[in-house]
Design a protein around this motif. Structure first.
Motif, mmCIF file in Angstrom:
data_model
loop_
_atom_site.group_PDB
_atom_site.id
_atom_site.type_symbol
_atom_site.label_atom_id
_atom_site.label_comp_id
_atom_site.label_asym_id
_atom_site.label_seq_id
_atom_site.Cartn_x
_atom_site.Cartn_y
_atom_site.Cartn_z
ATOM 1 N N HIS A 55 0.816 -1.227 0.000
ATOM 2 C CA HIS A 55 0.000 0.000 0.000
ATOM 3 C C HIS A 55 0.850 1.279 0.000
ATOM 4 O O HIS A 55 0.470 2.276 -0.586
ATOM 5 N N ASP A 56 2.011 1.237 0.651
ATOM 6 C CA ASP A 56 2.868 2.432 0.718
ATOM 7 C C ASP A 56 4.142 2.271 -0.123
ATOM 8 O O ASP A 56 5.139 2.943 0.149
ATOM 9 N N LYS A 59 5.721 5.434 -1.176
ATOM 10 C CA LYS A 59 5.755 6.487 -0.149
ATOM 11 C C LYS A 59 7.133 7.167 -0.050
ATOM 12 O O LYS A 59 7.215 8.364 0.200
ATOM 13 N N HIS A 89 1.272 9.252 -3.361
ATOM 14 C CA HIS A 89 1.830 7.905 -3.156
ATOM 15 C C HIS A 89 0.764 6.830 -3.296
ATOM 16 O O HIS A 89 1.086 5.668 -3.530
ATOM 17 N N HIS A 115 -6.346 3.999 -0.215
ATOM 18 C CA HIS A 115 -6.004 3.780 1.199
ATOM 19 C C HIS A 115 -5.791 5.072 1.989
ATOM 20 O O HIS A 115 -5.871 5.065 3.213
ATOM 21 N N THR A 116 -5.546 6.183 1.293
ATOM 22 C CA THR A 116 -5.266 7.432 2.023
ATOM 23 C C THR A 116 -6.519 8.262 2.259
ATOM 24 O O THR A 116 -6.726 8.775 3.357
ATOM 25 N N ASP A 133 -4.339 0.330 7.740
ATOM 26 C CA ASP A 133 -3.349 1.410 7.670
ATOM 27 C C ASP A 133 -3.476 2.342 8.878
ATOM 28 O O ASP A 133 -2.488 2.857 9.389
HETATM 29 FE FE LIG Z 1 -0.088 5.616 2.714
#
Ligand SMILES: [Fe+2]
Ligand SMILES: [Fe+2]
Length: 200
Positions: A55-56, A59, A89, A115-116, A133
């Motif tokens: 997911h990241d 990042k 990201h 996800h953010t 998360d």
């Molecule tokens: Fe994230």
């Protein structure tokens, strides 16, 4: 018993090269938390692990490079995202997951995209990644974490609502930083919760 389709060890070894220590630790936390939630909600555990792991994945790319990569690969960047480049990201992460980690599973990729900010009408899988998360064990800054962690394992929609509410409340100090997708997600889950309450 479903056969494992992904090489989680290989993915995590590769991620180690692209994430700093703290981000990697957070990522492993999200992977394990997503797996636990997947067990509770009858979602495929291995796919949840893959999404948690990746997911990241974008990042730690420096901001300028994030914008450059988006431009080079026809990933649309809004003015708001340009002003708040940390948001990038998420969609760039989905691109990296697809093109550098060979993930073709659309739901995994979509869960990375959202996800953010969250969004309206998410699948259980997407909710699990969003929530994991927020609640993974290394997190400590969010208010009411103990309560929200417990809720995550009891009711995904109510948990989404509470997280979005706290996120907006926290961001409210800087109204210019509020993403429209987050507001729409909050309104959506508020509605879901109200309807559920009314049918009780
Ligand atoms: Fe994230
Ligand atoms: Fe994260």
């Amino acid at each position: 018993m479903e056969e494992n389709k992904f090489d989680l060890l290989k993915i995590s070894k590769k991620l180690k090269k692209y994430l700093d220590e703290e981000r990697l630790w957070h990522t492993l936390g999200v992977m394990h938390t997503a797996a636990s939630l997947a067990m509770v909600y009858d979602v495929n555990v291995e796919r949840a692990q893959v999404a948690g792991l990746l997911h990241d994945c974008a990042k730690c790319i420096p901001t300028k490079k994030k914008i450059k990569l988006c431009a080079e690969n026809d990933i649309p960047v809004t003015k708001f995202e340009k002003d708040h480049p940390f948001l990038l990201h998420a969609k760039l992460g989905a691109w990296v997951a697809r093109n550098k980690y060979n993930i073709k599973d659309t739901e995994i990729l979509e869960s990375i995209v959202w996800h953010t900010t969250g969004k309206e009408d998410m699948t259980d899988f997407e909710k699990i990644i969003y929530i994991a998360d927020y609640i993974e064990p290394a997190r400590y800054k969010a208010p009411r974490l103990a309560e929200i962690r417990k809720l995550a394992f009891e009711d995904l929609d109510l948990c989404m609502y509470e997280i979005l509410k706290d996120t907006l409340f926290y961001l409210d100090e800087n109204p210019d930083d509020i993403d429209q997708a987050t507001i729409r997600a909050y309104d959506y889950y508020k509605d879901v919760i109200t309807k559920k309450e009314n049918t009780k």
